[in-house]
Design a protein around this motif. Structure first.
Motif, PDB file in Angstrom:
ATOM      1  N   UNK A   1       0.839  -1.199   0.000  1.00  0.00           N
ATOM      2  CA  UNK A   1       0.000   0.000   0.000  1.00  0.00           C
ATOM      3  C   UNK A   1       0.876   1.252   0.000  1.00  0.00           C
ATOM      4  N   UNK A   2       1.920   1.257   0.814  1.00  0.00           N
ATOM      5  CA  UNK A   2       2.848   2.390   0.857  1.00  0.00           C
ATOM      6  C   UNK A   2       3.495   2.605  -0.512  1.00  0.00           C
ATOM      7  N   UNK A   3       3.871   1.526  -1.160  1.00  0.00           N
ATOM      8  CA  UNK A   3       4.487   1.623  -2.484  1.00  0.00           C
ATOM      9  C   UNK A   3       3.523   2.259  -3.485  1.00  0.00           C
TER      10      UNK A   3
ATOM     11  N   UNK B   1       4.067   5.737  -5.636  1.00  0.00           N
ATOM     12  CA  UNK B   1       4.018   5.740  -7.102  1.00  0.00           C
ATOM     13  C   UNK B   1       2.933   6.665  -7.646  1.00  0.00           C
ATOM     14  N   UNK B   2       2.193   7.317  -6.750  1.00  0.00           N
ATOM     15  CA  UNK B   2       1.146   8.235  -7.180  1.00  0.00           C
ATOM     16  C   UNK B   2      -0.156   7.558  -7.555  1.00  0.00           C
ATOM     17  N   UNK B   3      -0.284   6.306  -7.205  1.00  0.00           N
ATOM     18  CA  UNK B   3      -1.515   5.560  -7.508  1.00  0.00           C
ATOM     19  C   UNK B   3      -2.435   5.640  -6.290  1.00  0.00           C
ATOM     20  N   UNK B   4      -2.836   6.883  -5.962  1.00  0.00           N
ATOM     21  CA  UNK B   4      -3.540   7.149  -4.716  1.00  0.00           C
ATOM     22  C   UNK B   4      -4.925   6.528  -4.628  1.00  0.00           C
ATOM     23  N   UNK B   5      -5.641   6.407  -5.725  1.00  0.00           N
ATOM     24  CA  UNK B   5      -6.974   5.796  -5.678  1.00  0.00           C
ATOM     25  C   UNK B   5      -6.850   4.307  -5.343  1.00  0.00           C
TER      26      UNK B   5
ATOM     27  N   UNK C   1      -3.340  12.576   6.877  1.00  0.00           N
ATOM     28  CA  UNK C   1      -2.494  12.622   5.680  1.00  0.00           C
ATOM     29  C   UNK C   1      -3.317  12.367   4.423  1.00  0.00           C
ATOM     30  N   UNK C   2      -4.235  11.415   4.519  1.00  0.00           N
ATOM     31  CA  UNK C   2      -5.077  11.110   3.364  1.00  0.00           C
ATOM     32  C   UNK C   2      -5.934  12.312   3.009  1.00  0.00           C
ATOM     33  N   UNK C   3      -6.522  12.945   4.012  1.00  0.00           N
ATOM     34  CA  UNK C   3      -7.367  14.110   3.761  1.00  0.00           C
ATOM     35  C   UNK C   3      -6.568  15.255   3.135  1.00  0.00           C
ATOM     36  N   UNK C   4      -5.323  15.427   3.583  1.00  0.00           N
ATOM     37  CA  UNK C   4      -4.461  16.488   3.054  1.00  0.00           C
ATOM     38  C   UNK C   4      -3.774  16.072   1.754  1.00  0.00           C
ATOM     39  N   UNK C   5      -4.015  14.852   1.315  1.00  0.00           N
ATOM     40  CA  UNK C   5      -3.383  14.276   0.127  1.00  0.00           C
ATOM     41  C   UNK C   5      -1.861  14.313   0.229  1.00  0.00           C
ATOM     42  N   UNK C   6      -1.372  14.049   1.439  1.00  0.00           N
ATOM     43  CA  UNK C   6       0.064  13.980   1.689  1.00  0.00           C
ATOM     44  C   UNK C   6       0.465  12.509   1.571  1.00  0.00           C
ATOM     45  N   UNK C   7       0.615  12.060   0.332  1.00  0.00           N
ATOM     46  CA  UNK C   7       0.801  10.633   0.066  1.00  0.00           C
ATOM     47  C   UNK C   7       2.130  10.097   0.585  1.00  0.00           C
ATOM     48  N   UNK C   8       3.165  10.915   0.555  1.00  0.00           N
ATOM     49  CA  UNK C   8       4.465  10.433   1.028  1.00  0.00           C
ATOM     50  C   UNK C   8       4.475  10.224   2.538  1.00  0.00           C
TER      51      UNK C   8
ATOM     52  N   UNK D   1       3.945   6.402   7.211  1.00  0.00           N
ATOM     53  CA  UNK D   1       3.179   5.852   8.338  1.00  0.00           C
ATOM     54  C   UNK D   1       2.858   4.377   8.105  1.00  0.00           C
ATOM     55  N   UNK D   2       2.460   4.056   6.894  1.00  0.00           N
ATOM     56  CA  UNK D   2       2.122   2.663   6.581  1.00  0.00           C
ATOM     57  C   UNK D   2       3.343   1.757   6.628  1.00  0.00           C
ATOM     58  N   UNK D   3       4.428   2.220   6.060  1.00  0.00           N
ATOM     59  CA  UNK D   3       5.599   1.362   5.924  1.00  0.00           C
ATOM     60  C   UNK D   3       6.431   1.260   7.198  1.00  0.00           C
ATOM     61  N   UNK D   4       6.437   2.298   7.988  1.00  0.00           N
ATOM     62  CA  UNK D   4       7.305   2.285   9.167  1.00  0.00           C
ATOM     63  C   UNK D   4       6.519   2.205  10.479  1.00  0.00           C
TER      64      UNK D   4
END
Length: 89
Positions: A14-16, A20-24, A62-69, A74-77
Motif C-alpha cells: 500500500x505504501x508503495x 508511485x502516485x496511484x492514490x486511488x 495525511x489522506x485528507x491532506x493528500x500527503x501521500x508520502x 506511516x504505513x511502511x514504518x
C-alpha cells in the motif's frame, strides 16, 4: 496476532502504491488493510489500542491532506513497527 506477516506485506504494498502516485488504488488497499487489522487490535491491551487509534488518526489526516508520502511512511514504518510490537505482547 493473526496474519502479522500478511499485514506487513499489505502495508508495504500500500505504501508503495502511494509513493508511485496511484492514490486511488492505494486508498482502496488501505481501507481493506485497516478493516483487516482493526479486529486484531481490538484484542490487545488498551495502551496498544490507543497507539493504533493515534496512528490511524494521523494516517487519515495525511489522506485528507493528500500527503501521500507521509501516509506511505506511516504505513511502511509506523504501522509495521506497531504490528511487530503488538506481537511481542
Amino acid at each position: 496476532m493473526i496474519g502479522l506477516e500478511s499485514f506487513v506485506v499489505d502495508s508495504e504494498q500500500c505504501a508503495t502504491l502511494f509513493r508511485l502516485g496511484r492514490d486511488v488504488e492505494a486508498g482502496l488497499a488501505m481501507i481493506e488493510l485497516i478493516g483487516a487489522v482493526q479486529p486484531s487490535f481490538d484484542l490487545l491491551p488498551q495502551a496498544i489500542q490507543q497507539q493504533w487509534l493515534l496512528l490511524l488518526g494521523r494516517m487519515l489526516e495525511c489522506q485528507e491532506a493528500q500527503n501521500w508520502l507521509a501516509l506511505a511512511d506511516y504505513l511502511e514504518y509506523e504501522l509495521i513497527q506497531l504490528l511487530r510490537d503488538s506481537l511481542s505482547i
